[in-house]
Scaffold this motif. Sequence first.
Motif, PDB file in Angstrom:
ATOM      1  N   ALA A 129       0.176  -0.910  -0.357  1.00  0.00           N
ATOM      2  CA  ALA A 129       0.120  -0.032   0.006  1.00  0.00           C
ATOM      3  C   ALA A 129       0.847   1.522   0.019  1.00  0.00           C
ATOM      4  N   THR A 130       0.137   2.878  -0.480  1.00  0.00           N
ATOM      5  CA  THR A 130       0.798   3.357  -0.542  1.00  0.00           C
ATOM      6  C   THR A 130       0.067   5.175   0.280  1.00  0.00           C
ATOM      7  N   SER A 178      -5.076  19.772  -4.527  1.00  0.00           N
ATOM      8  CA  SER A 178      -4.733  21.211  -4.932  1.00  0.00           C
ATOM      9  C   SER A 178      -3.121  21.466  -5.141  1.00  0.00           C
ATOM     10  N   VAL A 179      -2.402  21.986  -4.271  1.00  0.00           N
ATOM     11  CA  VAL A 179      -0.863  21.521  -4.678  1.00  0.00           C
ATOM     12  C   VAL A 179      -0.165  20.578  -5.122  1.00  0.00           C
ATOM     13  N   VAL A 180       0.180  19.767  -5.441  1.00  0.00           N
ATOM     14  CA  VAL A 180       0.538  18.796  -5.863  1.00  0.00           C
ATOM     15  C   VAL A 180       0.303  18.320  -7.344  1.00  0.00           C
ATOM     16  N   GLY A 181      -0.640  17.740  -7.018  1.00  0.00           N
ATOM     17  CA  GLY A 181      -1.516  17.336  -8.357  1.00  0.00           C
ATOM     18  C   GLY A 181      -1.909  16.163  -7.534  1.00  0.00           C
ATOM     19  N   ASP A 182      -2.675  14.841  -9.264  1.00  0.00           N
ATOM     20  CA  ASP A 182      -3.107  13.822  -8.821  1.00  0.00           C
ATOM     21  C   ASP A 182      -2.098  13.132  -7.995  1.00  0.00           C
ATOM     22  N   ARG A 183      -2.495  12.051  -6.280  1.00  0.00           N
ATOM     23  CA  ARG A 183      -1.031  11.151  -7.072  1.00  0.00           C
ATOM     24  C   ARG A 183      -2.699   9.593  -6.305  1.00  0.00           C
ATOM     25  N   ALA A 184      -1.123   8.665  -7.439  1.00  0.00           N
ATOM     26  CA  ALA A 184      -2.180   7.342  -6.518  1.00  0.00           C
ATOM     27  C   ALA A 184      -1.196   6.895  -5.404  1.00  0.00           C
ATOM     28  N   GLY A 185      -2.445   6.583  -4.486  1.00  0.00           N
ATOM     29  CA  GLY A 185      -2.025   6.034  -2.797  1.00  0.00           C
ATOM     30  C   GLY A 185      -3.451   6.448  -2.380  1.00  0.00           C
ATOM     31  N   ARG A 186      -3.341   5.565  -1.332  1.00  0.00           N
ATOM     32  CA  ARG A 186      -4.134   6.898   0.170  1.00  0.00           C
ATOM     33  C   ARG A 186      -3.871   7.661   0.630  1.00  0.00           C
TER      34      ARG A 186
END
Length: 371
Positions: A174-175, A182-190
């Motif tokens: 899991a990540t 809104s600061v870093v954009g979309d990220r994969a993970g929980r």
Amino acid sequence: MRILVVAAPLVGHLLPMLPLAHALADDGHEVVIASGGDAARRDTGGIGVVDVAQDVSFARCAARTMLAHPRLARRELAGRAGTSVVGPLFGAVNEGLADAVVAVAGRFGAEVIVYEPLAPAGALAASRLEIPAVLQENSLHDGPSLVEAVVRSPLFRRALRRHGLLDELPPPAATVTIAPRSVVGDRAGRPMRAVPDDGAGLPDWLTEPTARPRILVSRSTVAGPGGGDPMPRVVAAAADVDAEIVLVRPSSRTSRRTLPPNVRAVGWIPMSAALRHAAAVVHHGGSGTVLTALAAGTPQLVVTGPGDRRYNAGLVARRGAGLAVEPSGLTAAALTRLVDDPDLRSASAAVRDEIAAMPDPSDVVMAVNRL
């Protein structure tokens, strides 16, 4: 379950790991932290710490990496090297950590290992023991890309081969990502709310209302070149700024100076608590301070510098939650804008609300329990 939390031997790498570690402990798990250096001496709120970096000097690893890659070193000092230096530097650090982390995990009987992106020695140990590993981001950078940079380094590959892993690490079970979208954009993970370490010990005068806006000024916890201490420039500009300025943990050189009447100094304080009583913060751009200020909704002036500091400053400025300036741009005009600009306050408040709405660490505990 017995859960080992692994962080690089730097206090700024460990602190963002503590909220999840405490949530796991509160849920009844037996939690131990494996780290070292100044992180091993940090108050962890009752969670035990094992020093796995007794044979690792971060300063020595950094010096050797810079000497071996002089061109990259210049780019790194300018904050423009991306992950090109991160890989060999933390590859050397983790090569030194790997054997100790494996040994500690084995003696502890770890059943899950939670590790941060620049401590993939934790993932190595999990693979060696054939137990699940959880990657928890602890900065504004994408965690998997940082892990990949370290894994590519020859020194860390040597550790992998030494433990029979043939140059590769399996992906985490899991990540966990802590940076606001809104600061870093979309990220994969929980996603998980990065709950700041409030601690205790604010002096009374820092909680009292002031006639003028209060600006906190912080510096890096890591010694080295590249503008990690904005305090001298702030002090030089302070007389022309209509604000109360508080220097947090100033250097001995700054402490010996005669400070302007509107400047005070204080020792180590819980920044998340202090920011609730401040109008703004000026700092060196470390990801821990950036995230703490974002969670507090406090406008920030970030001074660009080496490593990830320029990257972090750019993210804050693009979101509109603060200003990014070169060291020479730390002027009275910039400080005045920091406390007067309503757009900075509005954007900072919006990010604060976004972070507050992110899942609590206890929600991530439920996911770890399912492992």
